[in-house]
Design a protein around this motif. Sequence first.
Motif, PDB file in Angstrom:
ATOM      1  N   ASN A 106       0.863  -1.171   0.000  1.00  0.00           N
ATOM      2  CA  ASN A 106       0.000   0.000   0.000  1.00  0.00           C
ATOM      3  C   ASN A 106       0.900   1.221   0.000  1.00  0.00           C
ATOM      4  O   ASN A 106       1.414   1.629   1.042  1.00  0.00           O
ATOM      5  N   ARG A 107       1.097   1.777  -1.183  1.00  0.00           N
ATOM      6  CA  ARG A 107       2.014   2.916  -1.336  1.00  0.00           C
ATOM      7  C   ARG A 107       1.526   4.122  -0.532  1.00  0.00           C
ATOM      8  O   ARG A 107       2.323   4.808   0.088  1.00  0.00           O
ATOM      9  N   LYS A 108       0.209   4.389  -0.540  1.00  0.00           N
ATOM     10  CA  LYS A 108      -0.323   5.563   0.165  1.00  0.00           C
ATOM     11  C   LYS A 108      -0.022   5.503   1.658  1.00  0.00           C
ATOM     12  O   LYS A 108       0.259   6.516   2.279  1.00  0.00           O
ATOM     13  N   ARG A 109      -0.109   4.322   2.224  1.00  0.00           N
ATOM     14  CA  ARG A 109       0.150   4.166   3.663  1.00  0.00           C
ATOM     15  C   ARG A 109       1.597   3.801   3.957  1.00  0.00           C
ATOM     16  O   ARG A 109       1.952   3.579   5.098  1.00  0.00           O
ATOM     17  N   ASN A 110       2.414   3.702   2.897  1.00  0.00           N
ATOM     18  CA  ASN A 110       3.812   3.309   3.042  1.00  0.00           C
ATOM     19  C   ASN A 110       3.915   1.994   3.810  1.00  0.00           C
ATOM     20  O   ASN A 110       4.683   1.858   4.760  1.00  0.00           O
ATOM     21  N   ASN A 111       3.097   1.020   3.362  1.00  0.00           N
ATOM     22  CA  ASN A 111       2.962  -0.231   4.082  1.00  0.00           C
ATOM     23  C   ASN A 111       3.239  -1.408   3.149  1.00  0.00           C
ATOM     24  O   ASN A 111       2.656  -1.492   2.068  1.00  0.00           O
ATOM     25  N   ALA A 112       4.118  -2.300   3.585  1.00  0.00           N
ATOM     26  CA  ALA A 112       4.415  -3.514   2.822  1.00  0.00           C
ATOM     27  C   ALA A 112       4.521  -4.678   3.796  1.00  0.00           C
ATOM     28  O   ALA A 112       5.089  -4.553   4.881  1.00  0.00           O
ATOM     29  N   VAL A 113       3.958  -5.828   3.402  1.00  0.00           N
ATOM     30  CA  VAL A 113       4.044  -7.052   4.197  1.00  0.00           C
ATOM     31  C   VAL A 113       4.637  -8.131   3.299  1.00  0.00           C
ATOM     32  O   VAL A 113       4.221  -8.302   2.155  1.00  0.00           O
ATOM     33  N   VAL A 114       5.638  -8.852   3.821  1.00  0.00           N
ATOM     34  CA  VAL A 114       6.327  -9.871   3.042  1.00  0.00           C
ATOM     35  C   VAL A 114       6.320 -11.216   3.763  1.00  0.00           C
ATOM     36  O   VAL A 114       6.023 -11.289   4.957  1.00  0.00           O
TER      37      VAL A 114
END
Length: 190
Positions: A106-114
Motif C-alpha cells: 500500500n504505497r499511500k500508507r507506506n505499508n508492505a508485508v512480506v
Amino acid sequence: VEGKPDVRKGDVIEVVIDRNGEQPEGYILLSYERAHRQQAWDHLERTATEGSTVTGRVLRKVKGGLEVDIGGVTAFLPGSQIEIRPVHNLDSYVNQKFPVRILKLNRKRNNAVVSRRVLVEEETVTRKAAALSHIQEGAVVTGVVKNLTDYGAFVDLGGIDGLLHVSDLSYGNVTHPSGIVHVGEQLTVK
C-alpha cells in the motif's frame, strides 16, 4: 557523506519537483530522495504483480515479527511468515539477507508485508517431488537420521522423510534406536 546521494558534477540523476518544501527564489526545489523512493515503489509493485521475489535484509526485531528493507522500502515480516514452524528467537535473523515474496503493498500508507515462509514451503514441495521421482520400492538410497523415537528413526531422503522402524534397525533385539543410530548420521537404507 552519509545519507547523501553519491553523485558528482556532470552525473545524470533522476529527481522530482518538490512542491512541499520552501521554494528558493529563482529556483525550483528538487528531491533526489523522493524520486528514488518512487522508483523503489514502482519496482516493488511490478514484482508483486509478477509474483516474483525480492531480497530482504532484516533491520530489526519488532512486535510480532521483523522489519525488513526490501530495496529502499521498509516492510513487515510477521513472525508466522518466517519459517514453516514457529520461530522463538527472532534476534538471530537481524542483519540476515534472504529472498521474500510480497504479500501486501500500500504505497499511500507506506505499508508492505512480506513472507519468507511461502518460499520455504514452495522449495519443500519441489524437493519432495524430486525425491519421490527417484524413490521406488526396493531402491537403495542414502539418507540422514533426522529424529529418533521409541519406535524408530526418521530418515531424511532428500526432501521426504522415511521411517526406519526399530525392528528393521538390526537383526538382534533393539530396545531403543539411539543404541544403533544417532541424529545427523548418514545411513544407506532400502
